[in-house]
Design a protein around this motif. Structure first.
Motif: not given
Length: 251
Positions: A223-249
């Motif tokens: 686990w220590s050698d896998s790079g987990w400790s340096h995994r990127p933290a979540p940000t809002a943009e992917p969640y916002e984009r995921a929820r916009r998908e399927g909502v058409s103009d």
């Protein structure tokens, strides 16, 4: 892991999952339904379930009351739809995590990361939890959601112990209860102290202290050698984009 393959701890983000409700609907009607759920969830999260009016919801997404009542017969039905999407989108994420065929402790880490990312940034989850907390009729549903998370953790920990990944004296039930309580506490503190560590950062610190105490040394080393400790933290943009998908103009 082969070159170019996502890391085992890559964070999964939600997708729209209310497929049963969309069955038989044209694409435009399905997009309208998603717009209404998303607008309601944002309002519920921001100002509460009881303080939100249907007028505000339709104004927020530029729809009409007629469109709203075509999909939802009442505010309660709209609230249930938001909560239903919380559950359905998690089932989809859980299936995608299971498809990675990770060991039980790796799976546990990804499950918690995914849940924490949703708590922090998924507007549907934020709104749905507010509904579950404020509507007495949904108390049982809220209890089911919480207990489901704890039970899933206990199952994974029990599998990890059976596979020899945990020390023999580790109690899966006790650890799963402690983990869920810890997340709840971290989330409360992160919201109460917005300038302090985030829920994600607090839980990362918890894992660094807990896992070496309950997992066997070879697993901890991997686990220590896998790079987990340096995994990127979540940000809002992917969640916002995921929820916009399927909502058409609209046209």
């Amino acid at each position: 892991m082969t070159p170019g393959e996502p890391a085992w701890f890559t964070l999964p983000v939600p997708r729209w999952s209310d497929g049963a409700a969309l069955a038989g609907l044209q694409a435009r009607a399905g997009a309208t339904r998603h717009e209404l759920i998303l607008a309601a969830a944002r309002r519920f999260a921001c100002q509460g379930y009881h303080a939100t009016s249907l007028v505000q919801v339709v104004e927020d997404c530029g729809r009409t009351k007629g469109a709203l009542f075509f999909h939802f017969g009442s505010k309660s039905a709209l609230g249930w739809a938001v909560v239903g999407e919380v559950h359905a989108s998690w089932e989809d994420i859980a299936e995608r995590i299971a498809a990675r065929h990770l060991d039980p402790l790796q799976t546990l880490l990804v499950v918690y990361d995914a849940q924490i990312g949703r708590l922090m940034y998924d507007p549907v989850v934020q709104g749905g939890l507010r509904v579950m907390r404020e509507d007495p009729g949904m108390q049982a549903d809220r209890n089911t959601w919480v207990e489901g998370w704890r039970a899933e953790s206990e199952v994974l920990l029990a599998r990890a112990r059976a596979d020899g990944l945990l020390t023999a004296d580790t109690d899966p039930a006790a650890v799963s209860t402690t983990l869920l309580s810890t997340v709840v506490g971290h989330h409360y503190l992160a919201e109460a102290q917005p300038d302090g560590p985030t829920t994600w950062e607090r839980m990362t610190t918890t894992w660094r202290g807990l896992l070496p105490a309950i997992a066997v040394r070879p697993w901890v080393t991997r686990w220590s050698d896998s790079g987990w400790s340096h995994r990127p933290a979540p940000t809002a943009e992917p969640y916002e984009r995921a929820r916009r998908e399927g909502v058409s103009d609209r046209v």
